[in-house]
Design an enzyme around this catalytic site. Structure first.
Site, PDB file in Angstrom:
ATOM      1  N   HIS A  61       0.850  -1.182  -0.093  1.00 62.12           N
ATOM      2  CA  HIS A  61      -0.069   0.101  -0.050  1.00 62.12           C
ATOM      3  C   HIS A  61       0.830   1.243  -0.053  1.00 62.12           C
ATOM      4  O   HIS A  61       0.467   2.083  -0.593  1.00 62.12           O
ATOM      5  CB  HIS A  61      -0.923   0.105   1.195  1.00 62.12           C
ATOM      6  CG  HIS A  61      -1.979  -0.884   1.305  1.00 62.12           C
ATOM      7  ND1 HIS A  61      -2.449  -1.455   2.383  1.00 62.12           N
ATOM      8  CD2 HIS A  61      -2.766  -1.403   0.080  1.00 62.12           C
ATOM      9  CE1 HIS A  61      -3.375  -2.247   1.912  1.00 62.12           C
ATOM     10  NE2 HIS A  61      -3.435  -2.226   0.593  1.00 62.12           N
ATOM     11  N   ARG A  76      -5.811   3.406 -16.359  1.00 67.69           N
ATOM     12  CA  ARG A  76      -5.805   1.966 -15.702  1.00 67.69           C
ATOM     13  C   ARG A  76      -6.840   2.031 -14.857  1.00 67.69           C
ATOM     14  O   ARG A  76      -6.621   1.998 -13.692  1.00 67.69           O
ATOM     15  CB  ARG A  76      -4.554   1.686 -15.378  1.00 67.69           C
ATOM     16  CG  ARG A  76      -3.352   1.633 -16.331  1.00 67.69           C
ATOM     17  CD  ARG A  76      -2.231   1.254 -15.539  1.00 67.69           C
ATOM     18  NE  ARG A  76      -1.138   0.687 -16.516  1.00 67.69           N
ATOM     19  CZ  ARG A  76      -0.286   1.216 -16.898  1.00 67.69           C
ATOM     20  NH1 ARG A  76       0.388   2.502 -16.781  1.00 67.69           N
ATOM     21  NH2 ARG A  76       0.666   0.652 -17.755  1.00 67.69           N
ATOM     22  N   ARG A  95      -9.504   2.141 -20.102  1.00 70.70           N
ATOM     23  CA  ARG A  95      -9.458   0.869 -20.517  1.00 70.70           C
ATOM     24  C   ARG A  95     -10.560  -0.042 -19.289  1.00 70.70           C
ATOM     25  O   ARG A  95     -10.468   0.409 -18.133  1.00 70.70           O
ATOM     26  CB  ARG A  95      -7.981   0.420 -20.002  1.00 70.70           C
ATOM     27  CG  ARG A  95      -7.717  -1.046 -20.085  1.00 70.70           C
ATOM     28  CD  ARG A  95      -6.319  -1.556 -20.161  1.00 70.70           C
ATOM     29  NE  ARG A  95      -5.967  -1.508 -18.817  1.00 70.70           N
ATOM     30  CZ  ARG A  95      -4.569  -1.691 -18.473  1.00 70.70           C
ATOM     31  NH1 ARG A  95      -3.627  -2.082 -19.419  1.00 70.70           N
ATOM     32  NH2 ARG A  95      -4.159  -1.703 -17.216  1.00 70.70           N
ATOM     33  N   ASN A 113       4.368  -3.655 -22.294  1.00 77.04           N
ATOM     34  CA  ASN A 113       4.836  -4.475 -21.134  1.00 77.04           C
ATOM     35  C   ASN A 113       4.460  -5.762 -21.148  1.00 77.04           C
ATOM     36  O   ASN A 113       5.150  -6.635 -20.826  1.00 77.04           O
ATOM     37  CB  ASN A 113       4.151  -3.711 -19.854  1.00 77.04           C
ATOM     38  CG  ASN A 113       4.429  -2.304 -19.807  1.00 77.04           C
ATOM     39  OD1 ASN A 113       5.309  -1.732 -20.629  1.00 77.04           O
ATOM     40  ND2 ASN A 113       3.665  -1.618 -18.849  1.00 77.04           N
ATOM     41  N   ARG A 139       6.699 -10.706 -15.792  1.00 77.06           N
ATOM     42  CA  ARG A 139       7.239  -9.296 -15.460  1.00 77.06           C
ATOM     43  C   ARG A 139       7.320  -9.024 -14.245  1.00 77.06           C
ATOM     44  O   ARG A 139       7.957  -8.180 -13.798  1.00 77.06           O
ATOM     45  CB  ARG A 139       6.640  -8.356 -16.450  1.00 77.06           C
ATOM     46  CG  ARG A 139       5.236  -7.832 -15.989  1.00 77.06           C
ATOM     47  CD  ARG A 139       4.221  -7.285 -16.872  1.00 77.06           C
ATOM     48  NE  ARG A 139       3.895  -5.868 -16.473  1.00 77.06           N
ATOM     49  CZ  ARG A 139       2.798  -5.108 -16.848  1.00 77.06           C
ATOM     50  NH1 ARG A 139       2.051  -5.497 -17.610  1.00 77.06           N
ATOM     51  NH2 ARG A 139       2.629  -3.863 -16.436  1.00 77.06           N
ATOM     52  N   CYS A 142       1.018   2.251 -25.487  1.00 80.26           N
ATOM     53  CA  CYS A 142       0.873   2.777 -24.172  1.00 80.26           C
ATOM     54  C   CYS A 142       1.629   2.119 -23.159  1.00 80.26           C
ATOM     55  O   CYS A 142       1.588   2.275 -22.010  1.00 80.26           O
ATOM     56  CB  CYS A 142      -0.745   2.740 -23.872  1.00 80.26           C
ATOM     57  SG  CYS A 142      -1.554   0.993 -23.630  1.00 80.26           S
TER      58      CYS A 142
HETATM   59  C1  PEP Z   1       1.053  -2.971 -21.040  1.00 81.28           C
HETATM   60  O1  PEP Z   1       0.812  -4.185 -20.758  1.00 81.28           O
HETATM   61  O2  PEP Z   1       2.070  -2.662 -21.716  1.00 81.28           O
HETATM   62  C2  PEP Z   1      -0.047  -1.899 -20.439  1.00 81.28           C
HETATM   63  C3  PEP Z   1       0.227  -0.719 -20.787  1.00 81.28           C
HETATM   64  O3  PEP Z   1      -0.666  -2.542 -19.619  1.00 81.28           O
HETATM   65  P1  PEP Z   1      -0.269  -2.715 -17.830  1.00 81.28           P
HETATM   66  O4  PEP Z   1       1.106  -2.392 -18.057  1.00 81.28           O
HETATM   67  O5  PEP Z   1      -1.260  -2.201 -17.115  1.00 81.28           O
HETATM   68  O6  PEP Z   1      -0.313  -4.175 -18.019  1.00 81.28           O
HETATM   69 MG    MG Z   2      -1.129  -4.883 -20.063  1.00 83.39          MG
END
Ligand code: PEP
Ligand code: MG
Length: 634
Positions: A216, A323, A359, A494, A505, A542
């Protein structure tokens, strides 16, 4: 791979030394301040046996301490500013729930009676018992909640100790212009808020021994923008009260007692950071375009509605990614349709007609809902077979999969987003699509949400476009159904990197394999940009790559014209684009497409940056500055 909590020598250019601790930087920036150590051991927990005749007195002490903490939490909640992040209230409510749980408030009374021990001892025995139960749960979110239990118990122990004075009252005396850096084993978000009110401008940042990506404290630190380093295992041993420390959040390092040379170096860096920030700010009002005049859209990624201020401040062309799942996390009740509508509408209105890409819920993997929040809507999913933890959360019921599994949750959010579309320019973005049937079902849900709003006679923009995230390799390799059915595409690099390279990740053990410049990743990105653009669909990136200065030229060369990133990166990317020629970038992308080794690709990108830098300095008559290497990780 970053090594956390290791003590090292710090070398300045001149070869002088200081002591360095490594952790994880939470928010951006560097600060210098006087350390103030907050240690639970300061609570001086006394343990002793009592006489049977003293039982009532000890139980009364416990009751009194609990009542005082209850009042303290209520007061803190009442004092929360209207524009404070909503998670602040959620944290306080969580702590109040923990305080009232019979495992914490009743069990220690029984221990006092049966074992004839003092209140503090009984409370700490029970604390360890409860924490053991939490820590045995095979769910990272739950395990990390044992920290909240400890924080609540620490409050009660402080009251039992006679109400320890505010930590700020014990803080070292500051010289004119100095500020404090708090050093703690762990900090509750409520504490950070408390300290901020208490210390107003004198608090510069903080260092904690615990903390990780889901804590948090980390979430709150980001939204408050205080430079901080978490996960510095031995901070309270290495740092002494009143020590001068440098918190270098960008590099995830703490320098203790820097010598004059190191101090001068950091002061210079802080100055340079400040100057660079004010230079960049001059670009806010300028339209973003390349050197050869190609217009580029630069949008901001936001996590909470109040982040829209940062987007506006950076002069973003819109919000390229909201997000929304962060509105759903760290709370025991899911946000209602009206609450969601207010949040989305607030962003749409603030952007005054500029596009806002909202999103739909990307919950799952490392972003989890509170158990009680799930239960409040009858959401039973725990993962796997429902009996235990998910075997592979990143490959599990996440994002659109989650939403399709819980139609009411999805429909409620879609209605809220659609209602907000009447307040600005709203686009709906669906994450993690891979299958045609997922796209079709998602569109059917949007249609159903529209029908429901029509029946209710509520306003919405019937033409609000629906787009899809391209973050699963299968989607990038089979774009046809996306192009036929959707109005725009957004590359989530990402996750695309995570899924293309088969690395989690969030797992630091395989972080060294996280390679945005892997040729396979680049091919997927290039394919999506080329195919989408040829079909006339707007395509944006993004993921973090969009804000990485080392990748901007390559993405531009692949034909990308829309970037969305953390607002803090936006002006640097704009500045970079002013230096770039789209045709030269195209030639660079073609050269890179023939390379198979990320190291060679990185070297090619660096060579290009260096030659541009040299050309720019020849034009301005200055000596060339060394090029900064393109970063490997977002
Ligand atoms: C991504 O996966 O690149 C993305 C923008 O979404 P998140 O990082 O929220 O999974
Ligand atoms: Mg993502």
């Amino acid at each position: 791979m970053q090594v956390v909590g290791i003590e090292q020598k710090f070398c300045t250019a001149g070869g002088t030394m200081g002591k360095r601790l490594i952790g994880q930087g939470v928010a951006r920036g560097t600060v210098i301040g006087r350390a103030h150590l907050l240690a639970p051991s300061e609570l001086d927990i006394r343990q002793y046996h009592i006489q049977r005749g003293d039982v009532l007195h000890e139980v009364a002490r416990l009751n009194n301490a609990f009542s005082l903490v209850r009042a303290e939490l209520e007061q803190l909640r009442a004092d929360v500013a209207d524009d404070a992040p909503p998670e602040v209230r959620a944290f306080l409510d969580l702590h109040r729930m923990i305080l009232d749980d019979s495992l914490l408030c009743d069990a220690p009374r029984d221990l006092v009676r049966t074992r004839l021990i003092n209140a503090e001892w009984a409370l700490t025995i029970q604390l360890e018992e409860v924490c053991l139960q939490f820590e045995a749960i095979d769910d990272e979110y739950f395990r990390s909640r044992s920290q909240d239990v400890r924080q609540v118990v620490e409050r009660v122990l402080r009251r039992l100790a006679g109400g320890r004075p505010s930590p700020m009252a014990l803080a070292p005396k500051l010289e004119e212009g100095e500020r404090l850096v708090l050093v703690a084993h762990d900090l509750a978000p409520a504490d950070i808020l408390h300290f901020r009110q208490d210390a107003s401008n004198s608090l510069a940042g903080f260092i904690t021994e615990l903390g990780g990506p889901t804590s948090h404290t980390m979430i709150l630190a980001r939204s408050l923008g205080l430079p901080a380093i978490v996960g510095v295992g031995d901070a309270r041993t290495a740092i002494s009260e009143g020590d001068l420390v440098v918190v270098d959040s960008d590099a995830g390092q703490v320098i203790i007692l820097p010598d004059e040379e190191a101090l001068a170096e950091f002061r210079r860096r802080i100055l340079v950071q400040g100057q660079a920030r004010s230079e960049l700010r001059k670009l806010r009002g300028r339209l973003s375009r390349t050197k050869d005049g190609i217009p580029i859209e630069l949008c901001a990624n936001i996590e909470m509605p109040e982040d829209v201020r940062d987007a506006l401040d950076a002069g973003a062309d819109g919000v390229g990614l909201f997000r929304t799942e962060f509105l759903f996390m760290n709370r025991d009740r899911l946000p209602s349709e009206d609450e969601q509508f207010e949040s989305y509408a607030r962003v749409a209105r603030a952007m005054k007609g500029k596009p806002v890409v909202i999103r739909t819920l990307d919950i799952g993997a490392d972003k989890v809902l509170n158990v009680s929040a799930r239960q409040s809507l009858g959401l039973t999913h725990e993962g796997g077979d429902g009996q235990g933890p998910e075997p592979n959360p990143a490959l599990g019921l996440r994002a659109i999969r989650y939403c399709l599994a819980y139609p009411e949750l999805f429909l409620t959010q879609l209605r809220a987003i659609l209602r907000a579309s009447s307040q600005g320019t709203v686009r709906i973005l669906v994450p993690m699509l891979a299958h045609v049937h997922e796209i079709e079902q998602a569109l059917q849900f949007v249609a159903r949400a529209k029908e429901q709003l029509k029946e209710r006679r509520q306003k919405f923009d019937a033409r609000a476009p629906v787009g899809g995230m391209i973050e699963v390799p299968a989607a990038a390799l089979n774009l046809g159904p996306f192009i036929e059915r959707l109005k725009f595409l957004s590359l989530g690099t990402n996750d695309l990197i995570q899924y293309a390279l088969a690395i989690d990740r969030t797992d630091s053990a395989v972080a060294y394999l996280y390679e945005p410049l892997h040729p396979a990743v680049l091919q997927l990105i290039h394919l999506t940009i080329r195919t989408g653009s040829r079909a006339g669909l707007p395509v944006s990136v993004c993921g973090e790559m969009a804000g990485d200065l080392g990748s901007v030229e390559l993405l531009l060369g692949m034909g990308l014209r829309r970037f969305s990133m953390n607002p803090a990166q936006l002006l640097s990317v704009k500045q970079r684009l002013f230096e770039l020629d789209s045709k030269a970038a195209g030639r660079l992308a073609a050269r890179v497409a023939r390379l198979h080794d990320p190291q060679q690709i990185r070297a090619a990108l660096e060579r290009s940056r260096r030659s541009e830098g040299a050309a720019a300095t020849r034009a301005s008559g200055k000596r060339p500055a060394p090029a900064r290497p393109a970063s490997r990780r977002p």
